[in-house]
Motif scaffolding. Sequence first.
Motif, short mmCIF file in Angstrom:
data_model
loop_
_atom_site.label_atom_id
_atom_site.label_comp_id
_atom_site.label_asym_id
_atom_site.label_seq_id
_atom_site.Cartn_x
_atom_site.Cartn_y
_atom_site.Cartn_z
N ASN A 62 10.63 -45.09 -21.30
CA ASN A 62 10.93 -45.57 -22.64
C ASN A 62 12.33 -46.15 -22.71
O ASN A 62 12.55 -47.23 -23.28
CB ASN A 62 10.81 -44.43 -23.66
CG ASN A 62 9.40 -43.93 -23.80
OD1 ASN A 62 8.45 -44.68 -23.56
ND2 ASN A 62 9.26 -42.66 -24.16
N ARG A 63 13.28 -45.46 -22.10
CA ARG A 63 14.66 -45.95 -22.10
C ARG A 63 14.79 -47.22 -21.25
O ARG A 63 15.52 -48.15 -21.62
CB ARG A 63 15.59 -44.87 -21.58
CG ARG A 63 15.70 -43.71 -22.54
CD ARG A 63 16.84 -42.81 -22.14
NE ARG A 63 17.06 -41.82 -23.17
CZ ARG A 63 16.62 -40.58 -23.11
NH1 ARG A 63 15.93 -40.17 -22.08
NH2 ARG A 63 16.88 -39.73 -24.09
N LYS A 66 13.47 -50.24 -23.22
CA LYS A 66 14.43 -50.69 -24.22
C LYS A 66 15.57 -51.47 -23.56
O LYS A 66 16.03 -52.49 -24.08
CB LYS A 66 14.97 -49.46 -24.96
CG LYS A 66 15.72 -49.79 -26.21
CD LYS A 66 16.03 -48.52 -26.98
CE LYS A 66 16.78 -48.83 -28.25
NZ LYS A 66 17.11 -47.62 -29.00
N ARG A 69 14.30 -54.94 -22.57
CA ARG A 69 14.26 -55.82 -23.76
C ARG A 69 15.65 -56.33 -24.12
O ARG A 69 15.83 -57.48 -24.51
CB ARG A 69 13.64 -55.08 -24.94
CG ARG A 69 12.16 -54.86 -24.81
CD ARG A 69 11.58 -54.27 -26.08
NE ARG A 69 10.21 -53.83 -25.88
CZ ARG A 69 9.16 -54.65 -25.91
NH1 ARG A 69 9.34 -55.92 -26.12
NH2 ARG A 69 7.95 -54.18 -25.71
N SER A 70 16.64 -55.49 -23.96
CA SER A 70 18.03 -55.88 -24.23
C SER A 70 18.50 -56.94 -23.25
O SER A 70 19.17 -57.91 -23.63
CB SER A 70 18.93 -54.65 -24.17
OG SER A 70 20.28 -55.02 -24.34
#
Length: 136
Positions: A62-63, A66, A69-70
């Motif tokens: 999950n991290r 993210k 995506r960044s």
Amino acid sequence: MGARKKISADNRKEALKTQYFAKLTGVPTSPRKMRLVADMVRGMEVFRALGVLKFSSKEASNRMEKLLRSAIANWEQKNDRKAESGELYISQVFVDSATMLKRLRPAPQGRGYRIRKRSNHVTLFVDTMENKNTNA
């Protein structure tokens, strides 16, 4: 700062302007667990990697999703256009250990067992497929 160090620092800053990356610092999972997730997606096309991370059962994914995506958003912001499918890939992923919280757990006969709560830093670089082909 001396002149030689300033020149090399300026060169490093200029090199970072052409690279697209995202950093995540102080993640409260062990570096070993995060490296398993990083190894799953290293070298993959970014949208395929997002799919792999989304359906992975690991908590660290999950991290990592993210963070990916960044990194894509950073690429889009520097290039003033949207990323298309098959255009970007994950060129590098670093997982380094961060600070460790050290605790003591009571043990039998007056002893204490050490507990090391590990954390990590993750750096993820994305690049275009055109650069991958020219570097090969």
